[in-house]
Design an enzyme around this catalytic site. Structure first.
Site, PDB file in Angstrom:
ATOM      1  N   THR A   1       0.833  -1.206   0.000  1.00  0.00           N
ATOM      2  CA  THR A   1       0.000   0.000   0.000  1.00  0.00           C
ATOM      3  C   THR A   1       0.874   1.265   0.000  1.00  0.00           C
ATOM      4  O   THR A   1       0.737   2.136  -0.862  1.00  0.00           O
ATOM      5  CB  THR A   1      -0.917  -0.001   1.251  1.00  0.00           C
ATOM      6  OG1 THR A   1      -1.654  -1.215   1.254  1.00  0.00           O
ATOM      7  CG2 THR A   1      -1.857   1.175   1.258  1.00  0.00           C
TER       8      THR A   1
ATOM      9  N   LYS B   1       1.973   4.702  18.538  1.00  0.00           N
ATOM     10  CA  LYS B   1       2.071   6.082  18.042  1.00  0.00           C
ATOM     11  C   LYS B   1       2.107   7.065  19.210  1.00  0.00           C
ATOM     12  O   LYS B   1       2.835   8.061  19.166  1.00  0.00           O
ATOM     13  CB  LYS B   1       0.890   6.374  17.118  1.00  0.00           C
ATOM     14  CG  LYS B   1       0.955   5.558  15.826  1.00  0.00           C
ATOM     15  CD  LYS B   1      -0.355   5.592  15.079  1.00  0.00           C
ATOM     16  CE  LYS B   1      -0.301   4.798  13.790  1.00  0.00           C
ATOM     17  NZ  LYS B   1      -1.619   4.589  13.179  1.00  0.00           N
TER      18      LYS B   1
ATOM     19  N   GLU C   1      -3.833  -2.741   9.622  1.00  0.00           N
ATOM     20  CA  GLU C   1      -2.553  -3.450   9.601  1.00  0.00           C
ATOM     21  C   GLU C   1      -2.779  -4.872   9.073  1.00  0.00           C
ATOM     22  O   GLU C   1      -3.919  -5.361   9.052  1.00  0.00           O
ATOM     23  CB  GLU C   1      -1.984  -3.539  11.019  1.00  0.00           C
ATOM     24  CG  GLU C   1      -1.654  -2.209  11.633  1.00  0.00           C
ATOM     25  CD  GLU C   1      -0.661  -1.405  10.810  1.00  0.00           C
ATOM     26  OE1 GLU C   1       0.440  -1.891  10.536  1.00  0.00           O
ATOM     27  OE2 GLU C   1      -0.999  -0.278  10.420  1.00  0.00           O
TER      28      GLU C   1
END
Ligand code: NAP
Ligand code: HSE
Length: 432
Positions: free
Chosen positions: A13, A205, A190
């Site tokens: 991707t 994150k 994911e």
């Protein structure tokens, strides 16, 4: 004019988006860095696979050494994902003096400091803007744009998949499993979507954001994590009735020298700017002592948005190459880590209980809250179809995590409480 050569680890991707941007924005890149940029080799698993972007067959390889040990390659872009194998490749690449750009938060949240140290020792850049909030340039904003301020709070919707799921569930009543499938098909989730829906992706994150924003090394284990899999239709309905929007929120809060970092489903007041961040969009709300409130908003996942951040990092590396300053911009944490104790973590809470519909039940419940000095902001009591059972929904004023956990423990022990159905953190009030 000699071209700068790139090796790509991965052509999925994000990798496909990177190739497209490098090809389509060649003029702009030339103007910014003063020479052409070319993709020299691309690591994949399957040479026969149909690709989203056209690449010449001879560019593809299944051998990482064709990139990592290739003397013609200056910069390695890692968009293959994974942790242990990828870490080995990047350590090797850094020893071979290759600059690195990565979108891999799983890797950076765990091995970031090891890789950054090795990069500095080898005068190499290691940039990872795309690892947090896809296309939003949030890391650069924390490190450069807000360099002069003292950041005290960051709240983030930093996982596109869960924001997409919660938006579709609460706005259109879609079923969880169906929306998750859609998010996977759209390339947001994911490879194993468990890390999205269980909050781990957002936790990684938040560890990266807190480390940079507070200049303190925050590890993944320091982040308290809860995902969205247990959120029910009833919770979403009550949330709306009470003037809130359910979001998976990462919170990093500094008070004095101590910090708390968590990711959990949160009822956000509709007046909060994050409450209107929908679909796959991400946003990070940052409060600085001098600047006050700021918010960074944009697409948090997807091919081209994420690739934009990757290629912008690439431009940063190439500019540094031209100036001869690679490896000089790594941020070294300034403060030792100090985490808050549970009695220092304050928030409001939403609680939904099923109780016996009998005299004295309500007062038993409220007396436990009073014992810990916790009062209520909102209370609803409704009879359920099942006779003799009532549903109580309440929102507390601020309470410490320690006091609230003790209250829950005692409530579960009460004979009048049949079940604690759900409990969530609440953020913001009607004017925020
Ligand atoms: P992806 O679509 O699954 O692509 C991974 C690519 O890496 C594929 O081309 C695959 O090869 C290759 N690859 C994987 N393991 C390999 C191995 N062991 N050896 C050789 N090649 C290998 O993944 P993605 O969505 O692009 O994500 C890439 C990274 O970006 C991840 O770290 C992810 O967390 C991060 N990221 C993704 C997004 C997003 O929106 N997707 C956003 C921000 C960050 P084949 O194609 O031959 O299978
Ligand atoms: N799976 C991630 C998300 C991709 O949904 O936000 C971007 O990191």
């Amino acid at each position: 004019m000699e071209a700068i050569s790139i090796g790509l680890l991965g052509l999925g991707t994000v990798g496909s988006g990177v190739v497209k941007i490098i090809e389509n924005h060649q003029d702009k890149l030339m103007h910014q860095v003063g020479c052409p940029v070319q993709v020299k080799k691309i690591l994949v698993q399957d040479l026969e696979k149909q690709r989203e972007v056209f690449v010449r067959e001879e560019l593809l390889t299944t051998k990482a050494e064709d990139i990592i040990h290739n003397p013609e390659i200056d910069i390695v872009i890692e968009v293959m994902g994974g942790v242990e194998e990828t870490r080995k490749h990047l350590l090797e690449a850094l020893k071979n003096k290759k600059h690195i750009v990565t979108a891999n938060k799983d890797l950076m949240a765990v091995y970031g400091s090891e890789l950054l140290t090795l990069a500095s020792e080898n005068n190499c850049d290691l940039f990872y803007e795309a690892s947090v909030a896809g296309g939003i340039p949030i890391l650069r904003s924390l490190v450069d744009g807000l360099a002069s301020d003292r950041i005290t709070k960051m709240m983030g919707i930093v996982n596109g998949t869960t924001n997409y799921i919660l938006t579709k569930m609460s706005k259109y009543g879609n079923a969880y499993e169906d929306v998750l499938k859609e998010a996977q098909q759209l390339g947001y989730a994911e490879a194993d979507p468990t890390s999205d829906v269980e909050g781990l992706d957002a936790a990684r994150k938040m560890a990266i954001l807190a480390t940079l924003g507070f200049s303190m090394k925050i590890d993944l284990d320091d982040v308290e994590v809860q995902g969205i899999t247990h959120i029910s239709e009833e919770d979403l309905d009550y949330s709306k009735q009470l003037g809130y929007t359910m979001k998976l929120i990462g919170i990093a809060h500094r008070e004095g020298e101590k910090v708390e970092v968590s990711v959990q489903p949160t009822l956000l007041s509709n007046a909060h700017p994050l409450a209107s961040v929908n679909d796959v969009y991400n946003a990070v709300y940052v409060y600085g002592e001098a600047v006050g409130e700021t918010m960074f908003y944009g697409p948090g996942a997807g091919s081209l948005p994420t690739a934009t951040a990757v290629v912008s990092d690439l431009v940063g590396v190439m500019k540094n190459m031209r100036l001869g300053v690679n490896g000089k911009s790594a941020v070294v944490p300034q403060y030792p880590k100090k985490l808050k104790e549970p009695e220092e973590i304050l928030s409001k809470h939403f609680l939904r209980l099923h109780v016996r519909d009998e005299v004295g039940a309500f007062s038993e419940i409220t007396s436990i809250f009073s014992e810990y000095g916790v009062s209520f902001e909102k209370i609803l009591q409704l009879p359920l179809k099942k006779r003799e059972v009532a549903e109580i929904v309440l929102v507390t004023h601020h309470a410490s995590q320690k006091a609230y956990e003790r209250i829950l423990f005692q409530l579960r022990d009460l004979s009048s409480v049949k079940e604690v159905k759900s409990s969530y953190r609440v953020e913001g009030s009607s004017n925020r």
